[in-house]
Enzyme design. Structure first.
Site, PDB file in Angstrom:
ATOM      1  N   TYR A 256       2.782  -4.962   4.005  1.00 43.07           N
ATOM      2  CA  TYR A 256       3.886  -4.362   4.508  1.00 43.07           C
ATOM      3  C   TYR A 256       4.902  -4.441   5.136  1.00 43.07           C
ATOM      4  CZ  TYR A 256       0.714  -1.032   1.775  1.00 43.07           C
ATOM      5  OH  TYR A 256       0.512  -0.418   0.290  1.00 43.07           O
TER       6      TYR A 256
ATOM      7  N   HIS B 267      -6.551  -6.530  -0.665  1.00 43.69           N
ATOM      8  CA  HIS B 267      -5.635  -5.752  -1.328  1.00 43.69           C
ATOM      9  C   HIS B 267      -4.878  -5.848  -3.242  1.00 43.69           C
ATOM     10  CE1 HIS B 267      -1.304  -4.599  -0.312  1.00 43.69           C
ATOM     11  NE2 HIS B 267      -1.523  -4.086  -0.903  1.00 43.69           N
TER      12      HIS B 267
END
Length: 277
Positions: A51, A107
């Site tokens: 991010y 992730h």
């Protein structure tokens, strides 16, 4: 402060059932959003290395008058770093200005790369070193989870997956529960409610409970036993998403929302997403 429900993970640690997600937010937007969320009463923040806004989370946490043991901070190991989780985690901790994270997630399984089992073993070691409190995964399907358990003997505490009324993944949710893995919903509002907020049952319940469609959907996640992390950088929306603890949906209302499931995936397919190497 509003009392919010906690989920007990199988390792004994407690995780707030509702948190703030900060996907697709700049560092500055993230700092402001996290500051507002902490002011409203959130204690769980979900970010990720990819991010590129962990610094924003760190700045907000540093400035906040909230004790570290009241916070629950999640970040994630990106695919390219599965070969070196320790270095990736240390970089994340530096950006977050923390000594440890409460939850560290792989992730994506990235099955083509096929490093997720060795990465998982490293996460176990990093947990033993005290750099992580709980370890988990994102976007893992049943075969990926089963392989982790078979090859390491250790199940994730959490599996964070795309989950919303249009993609409920009930088989995976049930499998997780059977193996004492908590299920956490990302994109819980189906990316801004498109195709969800205008559904008749959602509009009807919003009117009935004097709530917004978003609040109805968040409550559906909570009443379904899911951990939920709606994303927002808008102060009013951050507050609105947290004002869901003064009502509960009835069993038949939950069932009516269940019927909206049409298997509509908005994000990538975990079976194919990741490296081509």
């Amino acid at each position: 402060m509003t009392m919010q429900p906690l989920i007990k993970l199988y390792d004994g640690r407690l995780m707030p059932q509702l948190g703030l997600g900060v996907w697709q937010a700049s560092i500055q937007e993230t700092e402001l959003a996290v500051s507002k969320a902490l002011e409203v009463g959130y204690r769980s923040i979900d970010t990720a290395a990819i991010y590129k806004n962990e610094e924003g989370v760190g700045k907000a946490l540093k400035a906040a008058a909230v004790a570290r043991d009241e916070l629950f901070i999640t970040t994630k190991l990106w695919n390219d770093d599965q070969h070196n989780p320790q270095q990736a985690l240390e970089t994340s901790l530096q950006k977050l200005q923390l000594d440890y994270v409460d939850l560290y997630l792989i992730h994506w399984p990235d099955p083509k790369q096929d490093h997720y089992v060795s990465a998982w073993r490293e996460l176990v070691t990093l947990k033993e070193q005290g750099l992580i409190r709980s370890i988990g995964v994102c976007n893992f399907h049943i075969p990926h989870l089963q392989r982790l358990i078979d090859e390491t003997g250790i199940a994730p505490t959490v599996n964070q997956i795309e989950l919303h009324p249009l993609l409920q993944q009930r088989q995976l949710h049930a499998w997780n529960a059977t193996h004492h893995i908590a299920t956490e919903s990302w994109s819980p509002l189906a990316q801004g409610g498109k195709g969800v907020f205008d559904q008749e049952i959602i509009r009807k319940l919003a009117q009935q409970y004097n709530k917004t469609p978003a609040q109805i959907v968040i409550r559906w996640h909570l009443d379904s036993g899911l951990i939920v992390i709606p994303k927002s950088v808008t102060p009013a929306r951050i507050r609105e998403n947290f004002e869901v603890f003064d009502f509960k949906l009835q069993k038949e209302e939950l069932l009516a929302i269940t019927k909206l499931d049409c298997g509509k995936r908005l994000g990538p397919d975990p079976e194919v997403f990741g490296s081509d190497r």
